[in-house]
Design a protein around this motif. Structure first.
Motif, PDB file in Angstrom:
ATOM      1  N   ASP A   1       0.808  -1.223   0.000  1.00 35.64           N
ATOM      2  CA  ASP A   1       0.000   0.000   0.000  1.00 35.64           C
ATOM      3  C   ASP A   1       0.844   1.278   0.000  1.00 35.64           C
ATOM      4  O   ASP A   1       0.318   2.369   0.152  1.00 35.64           O
ATOM      5  N   HIS A   2       2.161   1.110  -0.176  1.00 34.46           N
ATOM      6  CA  HIS A   2       3.020   2.291  -0.239  1.00 34.46           C
ATOM      7  C   HIS A   2       3.567   2.451  -1.654  1.00 34.46           C
ATOM      8  O   HIS A   2       4.384   1.657  -2.100  1.00 34.46           O
ATOM      9  N   ARG A   3       3.092   3.497  -2.321  1.00 37.25           N
ATOM     10  CA  ARG A   3       3.481   3.662  -3.725  1.00 37.25           C
ATOM     11  C   ARG A   3       4.974   3.835  -3.904  1.00 37.25           C
ATOM     12  O   ARG A   3       5.557   3.410  -4.892  1.00 37.25           O
ATOM     13  N   ILE A   4       5.592   4.488  -2.900  1.00 27.04           N
ATOM     14  CA  ILE A   4       7.040   4.696  -2.971  1.00 27.04           C
ATOM     15  C   ILE A   4       7.769   3.357  -3.000  1.00 27.04           C
ATOM     16  O   ILE A   4       8.744   3.181  -3.738  1.00 27.04           O
ATOM     17  N   VAL A   5       7.253   2.420  -2.209  1.00 29.70           N
ATOM     18  CA  VAL A   5       7.872   1.098  -2.179  1.00 29.70           C
ATOM     19  C   VAL A   5       7.709   0.414  -3.523  1.00 29.70           C
ATOM     20  O   VAL A   5       8.651  -0.166  -4.076  1.00 29.70           O
TER      21      VAL A   5
ATOM     22  N   GLN B   1       7.356   1.806  -6.372  1.00 25.33           N
ATOM     23  CA  GLN B   1       8.237   2.476  -7.330  1.00 25.33           C
ATOM     24  C   GLN B   1       9.686   2.003  -7.153  1.00 25.33           C
ATOM     25  O   GLN B   1      10.396   1.765  -8.136  1.00 25.33           O
ATOM     26  N   GLY B   2      10.081   1.848  -5.891  1.00 22.76           N
ATOM     27  CA  GLY B   2      11.434   1.402  -5.609  1.00 22.76           C
ATOM     28  C   GLY B   2      11.695   0.016  -6.160  1.00 22.76           C
ATOM     29  O   GLY B   2      12.739  -0.245  -6.771  1.00 22.76           O
ATOM     30  N   ILE B   3      10.740  -0.873  -5.972  1.00 27.34           N
ATOM     31  CA  ILE B   3      10.907  -2.240  -6.474  1.00 27.34           C
ATOM     32  C   ILE B   3      10.978  -2.232  -7.996  1.00 27.34           C
ATOM     33  O   ILE B   3      11.840  -2.865  -8.594  1.00 27.34           O
TER      34      ILE B   3
END
Lengths: 216, 216
Positions: free
Chosen positions: B16-20, B22-24
């Motif tokens: 549920d974390h878009r930043i995560v 994006q990181g992946i």
DNA sequence: GCAGTAGTAGTGGTTTACCACTGATTTTGC
DNA sequence: GCAAAATCAGTGGTAAACCACTACTACTGC
């Protein structure tokens, strides 16, 4: 992509999740006037860079370190730096704590790239910026004192933890009462509250959930 | 960058974390034979894609949803899918819960890109992969907690195990008796025997030791 | 065939946990 | 300094767990 400001905004990241750092860097990569000049996982690693960045993106949960405290420390030692809290914690208590400690912005980690850029621009310009969902959370909180929020791990008080430990150590209510110099009924009250907080129906469920949540 | 396998590994992300997310995506972008085919923030969003991915990267804390439960559900409905848990939770209880629910891998979110790729490759090849720090956590835990468990693991009979499970699931003796079509006193007898075998004095100790010995 | 184990079931208790209330005092947070 | 949270304590009752016995049946292994 060009931003309003002519000067490049120097951004630092302090987050113990490399995946998150990578995500932020990718998101900001397309913008000419924003540059990620450092990314660190610990306080020690970020310290040397603090004088050379305009904005610090700061997580709260940093393994053994506490982002809330760090926010205050950084603001005390480098008053010119702007801090945006970027975290998974949605609890209003954290939002308030960070703002009290001098944070200039607060975003949840499900932030969009657009909002992240908006936040950086706004904070760099001297404004305070809270994410849309952060604002929603604050409004929801002020409307209804939603105690439970989304606490995945139930929060017990000091006394409740103490009693829970003794229960798991096989002491009976009466023994716990004697040990803590309180009455039997007090122990029973605490026990009921612990059960409720852990979503358990009896001792078995209480112990099971306590271990599951890492409270034992 | 080229991987060993010729076939492209299709990866899905539920976080549920878009930043995560994006990181992946960024981390995996450089690898030709791994492709992120979907990224979702809720169970509903990921469901339609489950049939078309090889590996699911699954977070535990998904706002209102519970990744541990979802792991079991996904494995039940799509037995061919491989699941790697990618989360901030370092508690051993969560690691065990995920593995018990069929997870094929477990990584903390401070994972390096290299290790993420290694994990994906290993799990795709049918192996189980736990991150370095995950292993360290498990070892630390076993050193702290399981001093005797190596020497002595109590052996319960089929029926005793059955009843123990029901006790841990918060059923009362009477409910267990009804469920198993046996009398209350039989359940009580079994319960006493289980207590004795586990070296416990009451329900709390029974549940605690059952989990400690890995019987739950 | 017989010892050992597992599963079943009973009597007759005592102790403990569970529960719904109420309410006082102290501590804490804004 | 006020309001909320935490801690403490009580009544009165029911339900459940705990405990020490005994004892029958069925199965397993030598």
């Amino acid at each position: 992509m060009k931003l309003q400001s002519d000067k490049t905004i120097r951004v630092g990241i302090l987050d113990d999740h490399r995946i998150v750092i990578q995500g932020i860097q990718t998101a900001l990569n397309d913008f000419d006037n924003v540059s990620v000049v450092c990314a660190a996982e610990t306080k020690e690693d970020i310290l040397p860079y603090l004088e050379n960045i305009d904005i610090l993106l700061l997580d709260i949960n940093l393994g053994h370190e506490d982002g809330v405290m760090l926010c205050k420390q950084f603001k005390d030692s480098h008053s010119e730096i702007k801090i945006i809290c970027l975290t998974s914690f949605t609890q209003v208590s954290f939002i308030k704590a960070m703002l009290r400690n001098g944070a200039d912005g607060y975003l949840f980690k499900n932030v969009t790239t657009d909002e992240l850029i908006n936040a950086i621009q706004a904070v760099y310009a001297g404004e305070r910026y809270l994410g849309n969902e952060v604002n929603e959370e604050l409004i929801k909180y002020s409307l209804e004192h939603n105690r439970q929020s989304h606490a995945f791990i139930p929060k017990l008080t000091r006394r409740e933890n103490e009693i829970l430990s003794l229960i798991i150590d096989e002491f009976t209510n009466q023994e716990i009462a004697s040990k803590l110099f309180i009455s039997l009924s007090t122990v029973e009250t605490h026990r009921m509250n612990i059960c409720a907080k852990l979503g358990a129906k009896n001792t078995a469920g209480m112990v099971r959930n306590a271990i599951k949540f890492g409270l034992a």
